[in-house]
Design a protein around this motif. Structure first.
Motif, mmCIF file in Angstrom:
data_model
loop_
_atom_site.group_PDB
_atom_site.id
_atom_site.type_symbol
_atom_site.label_atom_id
_atom_site.label_comp_id
_atom_site.label_asym_id
_atom_site.label_seq_id
_atom_site.Cartn_x
_atom_site.Cartn_y
_atom_site.Cartn_z
ATOM 1 N N MET A 1 -0.725 10.898 -26.552
ATOM 2 C CA MET A 1 -1.034 10.239 -27.826
ATOM 3 C C MET A 1 -1.490 11.273 -28.848
ATOM 4 O O MET A 1 -2.344 12.111 -28.571
ATOM 5 N N THR A 2 -0.886 11.238 -30.029
ATOM 6 C CA THR A 2 -1.254 12.167 -31.092
ATOM 7 C C THR A 2 -2.655 11.853 -31.612
ATOM 8 O O THR A 2 -2.997 10.699 -31.838
ATOM 9 N N ARG A 3 -3.443 12.890 -31.792
ATOM 10 C CA ARG A 3 -4.809 12.719 -32.280
ATOM 11 C C ARG A 3 -4.786 12.118 -33.677
ATOM 12 O O ARG A 3 -4.107 12.601 -34.571
ATOM 13 N N LYS A 4 -5.538 11.043 -33.882
ATOM 14 C CA LYS A 4 -5.544 10.355 -35.158
ATOM 15 C C LYS A 4 -6.621 10.908 -36.084
ATOM 16 O O LYS A 4 -7.695 11.297 -35.640
ATOM 17 N N ASP A 5 -6.306 10.901 -37.364
ATOM 18 C CA ASP A 5 -7.255 11.319 -38.389
ATOM 19 C C ASP A 5 -8.113 10.109 -38.763
ATOM 20 O O ASP A 5 -7.592 9.081 -39.209
ATOM 21 N N PHE A 6 -9.407 10.228 -38.582
ATOM 22 C CA PHE A 6 -10.316 9.110 -38.868
ATOM 23 C C PHE A 6 -10.753 9.042 -40.336
ATOM 24 O O PHE A 6 -11.472 8.121 -40.715
ATOM 25 N N PHE A 44 -24.285 -6.776 -24.039
ATOM 26 C CA PHE A 44 -22.944 -6.193 -23.989
ATOM 27 C C PHE A 44 -21.904 -7.294 -24.054
ATOM 28 O O PHE A 44 -22.046 -8.340 -23.413
ATOM 29 N N GLY A 45 -20.839 -7.042 -24.788
ATOM 30 C CA GLY A 45 -19.680 -7.913 -24.738
ATOM 31 C C GLY A 45 -18.826 -7.572 -23.527
ATOM 32 O O GLY A 45 -19.042 -6.563 -22.858
ATOM 33 N N GLY A 46 -17.844 -8.423 -23.227
ATOM 34 C CA GLY A 46 -16.948 -8.156 -22.110
ATOM 35 C C GLY A 46 -15.983 -7.051 -22.480
ATOM 36 O O GLY A 46 -14.892 -7.300 -22.996
ATOM 37 N N SER A 47 -16.359 -5.821 -22.221
ATOM 38 C CA SER A 47 -15.625 -4.664 -22.732
ATOM 39 C C SER A 47 -15.361 -3.648 -21.642
ATOM 40 O O SER A 47 -16.287 -3.161 -20.990
ATOM 41 N N MET A 48 -14.086 -3.299 -21.455
ATOM 42 C CA MET A 48 -13.733 -2.225 -20.532
ATOM 43 C C MET A 48 -14.179 -0.872 -21.089
ATOM 44 O O MET A 48 -14.521 0.037 -20.340
ATOM 45 N N THR A 49 -14.201 -0.746 -22.398
ATOM 46 C CA THR A 49 -14.640 0.490 -23.037
ATOM 47 C C THR A 49 -16.054 0.862 -22.599
ATOM 48 O O THR A 49 -16.325 2.001 -22.231
ATOM 49 N N LEU A 50 -16.956 -0.097 -22.632
ATOM 50 C CA LEU A 50 -18.347 0.179 -22.272
ATOM 51 C C LEU A 50 -18.466 0.573 -20.813
ATOM 52 O O LEU A 50 -19.279 1.424 -20.452
ATOM 53 N N GLY A 51 -17.645 -0.036 -19.972
ATOM 54 C CA GLY A 51 -17.648 0.336 -18.574
ATOM 55 C C GLY A 51 -17.168 1.759 -18.362
ATOM 56 O O GLY A 51 -17.740 2.512 -17.560
ATOM 57 N N GLU A 52 -16.133 2.158 -19.086
ATOM 58 C CA GLU A 52 -15.602 3.513 -18.985
ATOM 59 C C GLU A 52 -16.616 4.552 -19.453
ATOM 60 O O GLU A 52 -16.610 5.694 -18.992
ATOM 61 N N ILE A 124 -23.087 -3.004 -32.704
ATOM 62 C CA ILE A 124 -22.440 -1.695 -32.595
ATOM 63 C C ILE A 124 -21.053 -1.873 -31.987
ATOM 64 O O ILE A 124 -20.898 -2.481 -30.924
ATOM 65 N N PHE A 125 -20.047 -1.340 -32.667
ATOM 66 C CA PHE A 125 -18.681 -1.324 -32.151
ATOM 67 C C PHE A 125 -18.352 0.086 -31.661
ATOM 68 O O PHE A 125 -18.525 1.053 -32.404
ATOM 69 N N VAL A 126 -17.848 0.194 -30.438
ATOM 70 C CA VAL A 126 -17.368 1.475 -29.918
ATOM 71 C C VAL A 126 -15.849 1.388 -29.834
ATOM 72 O O VAL A 126 -15.311 0.519 -29.126
ATOM 73 N N ILE A 127 -15.150 2.283 -30.533
ATOM 74 C CA ILE A 127 -13.712 2.127 -30.716
ATOM 75 C C ILE A 127 -12.971 3.417 -30.392
ATOM 76 O O ILE A 127 -13.176 4.449 -31.040
ATOM 77 N N GLY A 128 -12.118 3.366 -29.380
ATOM 78 C CA GLY A 128 -11.238 4.482 -29.080
ATOM 79 C C GLY A 128 -10.085 4.519 -30.064
ATOM 80 O O GLY A 128 -9.721 3.496 -30.662
ATOM 81 N N GLU A 129 -9.464 5.684 -30.231
ATOM 82 C CA GLU A 129 -8.437 5.813 -31.263
ATOM 83 C C GLU A 129 -7.174 5.012 -30.947
ATOM 84 O O GLU A 129 -6.359 4.762 -31.851
ATOM 85 N N GLU A 194 -22.877 -0.809 -36.953
ATOM 86 C CA GLU A 194 -22.513 0.587 -36.778
ATOM 87 C C GLU A 194 -21.192 0.671 -36.022
ATOM 88 O O GLU A 194 -20.963 -0.068 -35.062
ATOM 89 N N VAL A 195 -20.329 1.564 -36.482
ATOM 90 C CA VAL A 195 -19.038 1.778 -35.828
ATOM 91 C C VAL A 195 -19.016 3.183 -35.248
ATOM 92 O O VAL A 195 -19.253 4.163 -35.953
ATOM 93 N N ILE A 196 -18.733 3.264 -33.949
ATOM 94 C CA ILE A 196 -18.621 4.529 -33.241
ATOM 95 C C ILE A 196 -17.140 4.768 -32.959
ATOM 96 O O ILE A 196 -16.506 3.997 -32.220
ATOM 97 N N LEU A 197 -16.566 5.809 -33.546
ATOM 98 C CA LEU A 197 -15.158 6.138 -33.341
ATOM 99 C C LEU A 197 -15.058 7.318 -32.380
ATOM 100 O O LEU A 197 -15.796 8.282 -32.509
ATOM 101 N N VAL A 198 -14.125 7.219 -31.439
ATOM 102 C CA VAL A 198 -13.985 8.251 -30.408
ATOM 103 C C VAL A 198 -12.540 8.718 -30.338
ATOM 104 O O VAL A 198 -11.622 7.895 -30.283
ATOM 105 N N HIS A 199 -12.333 10.041 -30.329
ATOM 106 C CA HIS A 199 -11.000 10.608 -30.252
ATOM 107 C C HIS A 199 -10.488 10.613 -28.809
ATOM 108 O O HIS A 199 -10.027 11.638 -28.294
ATOM 109 N N GLU A 200 -10.564 9.464 -28.155
ATOM 110 C CA GLU A 200 -10.004 9.272 -26.825
ATOM 111 C C GLU A 200 -9.484 7.842 -26.739
ATOM 112 O O GLU A 200 -9.890 6.969 -27.526
ATOM 113 N N GLU A 201 -8.605 7.588 -25.794
ATOM 114 C CA GLU A 201 -8.165 6.220 -25.534
ATOM 115 C C GLU A 201 -9.226 5.523 -24.676
ATOM 116 O O GLU A 201 -9.625 6.035 -23.640
#
Length: 204
Positions: A1-6, A44-52, A124-129, A194-201
């Motif tokens: 996956m190409t790295r996205k510009d935030f 916590f919401g039902g989120s695979m992201t948080l588990g990872e 707080i939202f945690v969001i992979g690219e 708050e939005v947390i953006l992460v340069h990973e899937e």
């Protein structure tokens, strides 16, 4: 996956009133949240992201954390969902977000979308690219045709989308998980976001 510009997304989110932080890795994002949340009640919401991220294990060391995916044998998932809705801070991911800053989530029980809208001091939202799309239509498409089928398959639901995890069939199955849609066009009033953006899937 190409790295996205935030850059565009960060600019739009800040214009809408969100706090925004971006990180190269999930490890850095988790360390930031672990350091910034202390002696709080956290849902916590039902989120695979948080588990990872290993975030439940880290925050539980010095916070009271409620997550129905880590329910003890003596507790029901429903009880923990209700407790999570009463916390100081609520953390979840998203099904999709547009570069314009529109945040899209689909839910079955709808505890997650309810908590996103109201009831906490901070969300707080945690969001992979992998969750970022070019516009609202693409974000909605992703939520319905990518995230939801993958989650239905993960949960072992007897729905058409779970068989191949390929797209939404707009089914009438009693096990359908697409029952509520939430869209944040801008930051709601009444609490901090708050939005947390992460340069990973991350997650689905």
């Amino acid at each position: 996956m190409t790295r996205k510009d935030f850059t565009k997304l960060e600019t739009n989110l800040r214009a809408f009133g969100y706090q925004v932080h971006s990180f190269e890795t999930v490890k850095e994002a988790a360390a930031y949240l672990d350091a910034s949340i202390d002696q709080q009640s956290v849902g916590f919401g039902g989120s695979m992201t948080l588990g990872e991220m290993g975030l439940y294990e880290a925050l539980s060391q010095h916070n009271q954390v409620f997550w129905h995916l880590r329910a003890a044998d003596t507790e029901t998932s429903e009880k923990i969902r209700r407790e999570a809705m009463m916390t100081d801070i609520y953390i979840t991911s998203v099904n999709a977000i547009s570069e314009q800053g529109e945040i899209v989530n689909i839910d079955g029980t709808c505890n997650r979308v309810a908590s996103i809208f109201y009831g906490h001091e901070k969300v707080i939202f945690v969001i992979g690219e992998n969750k970022i799309e070019k516009d609202y239509d693409a974000a909605l498409y992703r939520a319905r045709n990518v995230a939801a089928p993958l989650n239905a398959k993960r949960l072992g639901k007897k729905t058409p989308c779970a068989a191949k995890a390929d797209r939404c069939y707009d089914c009438k199955s009693p096990e359908r998980i697409c029952r509520g849609l939430s869209v944040l066009w801008q930051k709601p009033t009444g609490c901090a976001y708050e939005v947390i953006l992460v340069h990973e899937e991350l997650g689905y």
